[in-house]
Design a protein around this motif. Structure first.
Motif, PDB file in Angstrom:
ATOM      1  N   GLY A  97      60.418 -43.262 -33.395  1.00 15.29           N
ATOM      2  CA  GLY A  97      59.156 -43.191 -34.115  1.00 15.29           C
ATOM      3  C   GLY A  97      59.398 -43.287 -35.608  1.00 15.29           C
ATOM      4  O   GLY A  97      60.518 -43.545 -36.053  1.00 15.29           O
ATOM      5  N   LYS A  98      58.368 -43.056 -36.373  1.00 21.25           N
ATOM      6  CA  LYS A  98      58.460 -43.213 -37.822  1.00 21.25           C
ATOM      7  C   LYS A  98      58.195 -41.923 -38.592  1.00 21.25           C
ATOM      8  O   LYS A  98      58.271 -41.889 -39.806  1.00 21.25           O
ATOM      9  CB  LYS A  98      57.469 -44.285 -38.279  1.00 21.25           C
ATOM     10  N   LYS A 156      50.904 -32.790 -27.906  1.00 20.85           N
ATOM     11  CA  LYS A 156      50.967 -34.165 -28.422  1.00 20.85           C
ATOM     12  C   LYS A 156      51.627 -34.242 -29.806  1.00 20.85           C
ATOM     13  O   LYS A 156      51.270 -35.065 -30.645  1.00 20.85           O
ATOM     14  CB  LYS A 156      49.571 -34.793 -28.467  1.00 20.85           C
ATOM     15  N   LEU A 157      52.630 -33.387 -30.014  1.00 14.83           N
ATOM     16  CA  LEU A 157      53.305 -33.334 -31.311  1.00 14.83           C
ATOM     17  C   LEU A 157      54.649 -34.060 -31.305  1.00 14.83           C
ATOM     18  O   LEU A 157      55.365 -34.043 -32.306  1.00 14.83           O
ATOM     19  CB  LEU A 157      53.501 -31.872 -31.729  1.00 14.83           C
ATOM     20  N   LEU A 158      54.976 -34.711 -30.188  1.00 12.85           N
ATOM     21  CA  LEU A 158      56.183 -35.541 -30.150  1.00 12.85           C
ATOM     22  C   LEU A 158      55.879 -37.000 -30.463  1.00 12.85           C
ATOM     23  O   LEU A 158      56.804 -37.799 -30.660  1.00 12.85           O
ATOM     24  CB  LEU A 158      56.849 -35.457 -28.769  1.00 12.85           C
ATOM     25  N   ASP A 159      54.601 -37.349 -30.531  1.00  8.64           N
ATOM     26  CA  ASP A 159      54.220 -38.738 -30.764  1.00  8.64           C
ATOM     27  C   ASP A 159      54.787 -39.238 -32.093  1.00  8.64           C
ATOM     28  O   ASP A 159      54.709 -38.555 -33.131  1.00  8.64           O
ATOM     29  CB  ASP A 159      52.692 -38.876 -30.783  1.00  8.64           C
ATOM     30  N   ASP A 160      55.389 -40.426 -32.055  1.00  6.21           N
ATOM     31  CA  ASP A 160      55.907 -41.123 -33.231  1.00  6.21           C
ATOM     32  C   ASP A 160      57.086 -40.394 -33.897  1.00  6.21           C
ATOM     33  O   ASP A 160      57.347 -40.577 -35.083  1.00  6.21           O
ATOM     34  CB  ASP A 160      54.799 -41.355 -34.271  1.00  6.21           C
ATOM     35  N   THR A 161      57.800 -39.559 -33.141  1.00  7.82           N
ATOM     36  CA  THR A 161      58.985 -38.892 -33.676  1.00  7.82           C
ATOM     37  C   THR A 161      60.254 -39.621 -33.222  1.00  7.82           C
ATOM     38  O   THR A 161      60.237 -40.357 -32.230  1.00  7.82           O
ATOM     39  CB  THR A 161      59.077 -37.428 -33.207  1.00  7.82           C
ATOM     40  N   SER A 162      61.351 -39.423 -33.947  1.00  7.68           N
ATOM     41  CA  SER A 162      62.647 -40.000 -33.584  1.00  7.68           C
ATOM     42  C   SER A 162      63.613 -38.875 -33.235  1.00  7.68           C
ATOM     43  O   SER A 162      64.047 -38.126 -34.110  1.00  7.68           O
ATOM     44  CB  SER A 162      63.205 -40.824 -34.744  1.00  7.68           C
ATOM     45  N   ALA A 416      61.135 -24.883 -31.228  1.00  5.23           N
ATOM     46  CA  ALA A 416      60.013 -25.827 -31.165  1.00  5.23           C
ATOM     47  C   ALA A 416      59.374 -26.019 -32.536  1.00  5.23           C
ATOM     48  O   ALA A 416      59.106 -27.154 -32.958  1.00  5.23           O
ATOM     49  CB  ALA A 416      58.974 -25.320 -30.158  1.00  5.23           C
ATOM     50  N   LEU A 417      59.155 -24.925 -33.240  1.00  2.00           N
ATOM     51  CA  LEU A 417      58.513 -25.021 -34.555  1.00  2.00           C
ATOM     52  C   LEU A 417      59.434 -25.664 -35.585  1.00  2.00           C
ATOM     53  O   LEU A 417      58.964 -26.378 -36.483  1.00  2.00           O
ATOM     54  CB  LEU A 417      58.072 -23.637 -35.043  1.00  2.00           C
ATOM     55  N   TYR A 418      60.734 -25.433 -35.469  1.00  2.00           N
ATOM     56  CA  TYR A 418      61.661 -26.055 -36.409  1.00  2.00           C
ATOM     57  C   TYR A 418      61.711 -27.571 -36.191  1.00  2.00           C
ATOM     58  O   TYR A 418      61.682 -28.355 -37.151  1.00  2.00           O
ATOM     59  CB  TYR A 418      63.065 -25.447 -36.264  1.00  2.00           C
ATOM     60  N   ILE A 419      61.743 -27.992 -34.934  1.00  2.00           N
ATOM     61  CA  ILE A 419      61.692 -29.431 -34.634  1.00  2.00           C
ATOM     62  C   ILE A 419      60.382 -30.022 -35.151  1.00  2.00           C
ATOM     63  O   ILE A 419      60.363 -31.107 -35.743  1.00  2.00           O
ATOM     64  CB  ILE A 419      61.838 -29.657 -33.119  1.00  2.00           C
ATOM     65  N   TYR A 420      59.285 -29.281 -34.955  1.00  2.00           N
ATOM     66  CA  TYR A 420      57.984 -29.751 -35.433  1.00  2.00           C
ATOM     67  C   TYR A 420      57.983 -29.943 -36.959  1.00  2.00           C
ATOM     68  O   TYR A 420      57.550 -30.979 -37.469  1.00  2.00           O
ATOM     69  CB  TYR A 420      56.905 -28.751 -35.034  1.00  2.00           C
ATOM     70  N   ARG A 421      58.496 -28.974 -37.686  1.00  2.00           N
ATOM     71  CA  ARG A 421      58.490 -29.063 -39.142  1.00  2.00           C
ATOM     72  C   ARG A 421      59.399 -30.185 -39.650  1.00  2.00           C
ATOM     73  O   ARG A 421      59.078 -30.859 -40.636  1.00  2.00           O
ATOM     74  CB  ARG A 421      58.908 -27.720 -39.748  1.00  2.00           C
ATOM     75  N   LEU A 422      60.518 -30.386 -38.989  1.00  2.00           N
ATOM     76  CA  LEU A 422      61.441 -31.452 -39.417  1.00  2.00           C
ATOM     77  C   LEU A 422      60.902 -32.841 -39.123  1.00  2.00           C
ATOM     78  O   LEU A 422      61.252 -33.810 -39.815  1.00  2.00           O
ATOM     79  CB  LEU A 422      62.791 -31.280 -38.722  1.00  2.00           C
ATOM     80  N   THR A 423      60.046 -32.965 -38.126  1.00  2.00           N
ATOM     81  CA  THR A 423      59.540 -34.287 -37.734  1.00  2.00           C
ATOM     82  C   THR A 423      58.142 -34.579 -38.261  1.00  2.00           C
ATOM     83  O   THR A 423      57.501 -35.543 -37.826  1.00  2.00           O
ATOM     84  CB  THR A 423      59.535 -34.416 -36.189  1.00  2.00           C
TER      85      THR A 423
END
Length: 424
Positions: A97-98, A156-162, A416-423
């Motif tokens: 993703g971008k 739906k917070l993984l959309d467009d992530t790498s 989960a929240l750390y991955i969310y903030r980084l992406t």
């Protein structure tokens, strides 16, 4: 006392969680809702023996985890290794993703418990502790990754992530450089590496960990009747081996972060060692001066500079042979050190801020001298890294291995929240 503190921590959690955004509070609620199935999945994978050399078991655990990543929209594949390495291979899951940083998430499927050992199934000891083979190191950590991503996917917070997830099949006993080539190349395409080895509770993460390498000492000496030792036969191979080991200890034994353990020693008239089985045989008599000795050990270090300096000193000690003896030492590289760095500490500061936002308190850097080597160290020179993000527990690599089940959901939420903030 520790249990009381944890209960107070959890009680204060709801008050401090107001620092979190609406999507973040939704992720936490999802993690909580999914905990019964998360714990059931953990029990399922723990109850499958996946000792490094049990290739079928490693692949079986990998298939179960691969199925979970498939459900989350990841592309999964199994990286096979040459038959000569006698290793199962690795699981890789990717999505492109971008948004935000490109993450490289590290785990491993194998444990130290080979199939020949008695099976210790997943067992709930009490309301805060579970035991089982690899429950903390590191099937619990792998499940932290899966459960965290499931919660993000539900929102739906993984959309467009790498994100690249790399679960190796031979962390506990690596197949060598060939086994990590693909691992390193994929990591180089990412921005940050996060490893989910055993956490040291909620209050620390790992910004540095020691590397591991091996050494072999071979000693040859004149042999003959024992009555001639100390005279025309010299000192024999065993005395020379003991001299060298004691000088290693005396000269280098107090250096911070440096350890060198002689794990095997044999000596006598003849010595035979089998590398594949790590078994040695020797023949000798009390009235014959030992003509040969063999010592095999490991060397652990924090930096490459420290490793090379220690090797140089060890060679110098070996060269000062007792009369009529000759010793040689050779070294093999294993896992490099993960040097603490400013970039790694920046990641720690981010987790610290998140932890405070969650009401879990501050997060410090764990003592690198108290951690062994790990897969994250193979990529530490290429990007900022953080480790110790998995399940917390005690007694790893032993039949007394346990996982803290009270901290487990909180560590999943934080991941989960750390991955969310980084992406973002």
């Amino acid at each position: 006392m520790k249990q009381v503190f944890l209960l107070l921590l959890i009680a204060s959690y709801g008050v401090s969680a107001q620092s979190l955004s609406k999507p973040e509070t939704a992720v936490i609620a999802t993690v909580k809702k999914q905990m019964p199935e998360t714990e059931a999945f953990l029990e399922k994978v723990v109850n499958i023996n996946s000792g490094t050399l049990n290739k079928e078991g490693v692949r079986q655990v990998g298939k179960l985890m691969s199925d979970e990543f498939d459900k989350l929209g990841f592309k999964t594949e199994w990286v096979t290794l040459p038959d000569s390495l006698n290793r199962a291979g690795h699981l890789v899951a990717t999505r492109q993703g971008k948004k935000g940083k490109k993450l490289f998430l590290i785990g491993h499927l194998d444990t130290v418990f080979e199939k020949s050992l008695p099976m210790e199934p997943f067992t709930r000891i009490n309301d805060s502790t579970a035991s089982g083979q690899g429950v903390a190191d590191m099937k619990g950590g792998d499940v932290v990754v899966i459960a965290a991503l499931k919660a993000l996917h539900a929102q739906k917070l993984l959309d467009d992530t790498s994100i690249t997830i790399y679960f190796t099949g031979d962390e506990e006993s690596s197949g060598g450089p060939e086994s990590r080539r693909d691992f390193i190349e994929r990591a180089k395409k990412c921005d940050i590496a996060l490893a989910f080895e055993t956490a040291q509770g909620l209050s620390s993460v790992t910004t540095g960990r020691r590397g591991a390498s091996g050494w072999t000492l071979n000693v040859k000496a004149r042999t003959g009747h024992s009555s001639r030792i100390f005279s025309d036969l010299g000192y024999g191979a065993i005395y020379e081996a003991v001299r060298i080991l004691n000088e290693f200890r005396r000269t280098l034994g107090q250096e911070q972060y440096l350890t060198f353990n002689p794990g095997l020693i044999v000596g006598g008239s003849e010595v035979h060692y089998d590398e594949k089985t790590a078994k040695a045989e020797t023949i000798g008599k009390t009235n014959i001066v030992a003509g040969t000795a063999l010592v095999k050990g490991d060397l652990r270090f924090l930096t490459e500079k420290q490793k090379e300096a220690a090797r140089a000193k060890m060679r110098e000690i070996v060269d000062k042979s007792l009369p009529l003896t000759k010793a040689t030492i050779s070294f093999t590289d294993g896992i490099p050190g993960m040097e603490p760095s400013a970039a790694n500490d920046e990641l720690r500061k981010q987790v610290d801020e998140l932890s405070k936002d969650m009401g879990l308190g501050p997060v410090s850097a764990f003592d690198p001298g108290a951690r062994g080597a790990g897969d994250v160290s193979f990529v530490a020179e290429y990007m900022p890294c953080l480790d110790g993000l998995g399940a917390s527990g005690k007694g790893t690599h032993s039949i007394e291995e346990t996982m803290n089940t009270k901290e487990f959901p909180l560590l999943i939420q934080r991941a989960a929240l750390y991955i969310y903030r980084l992406t973002r």
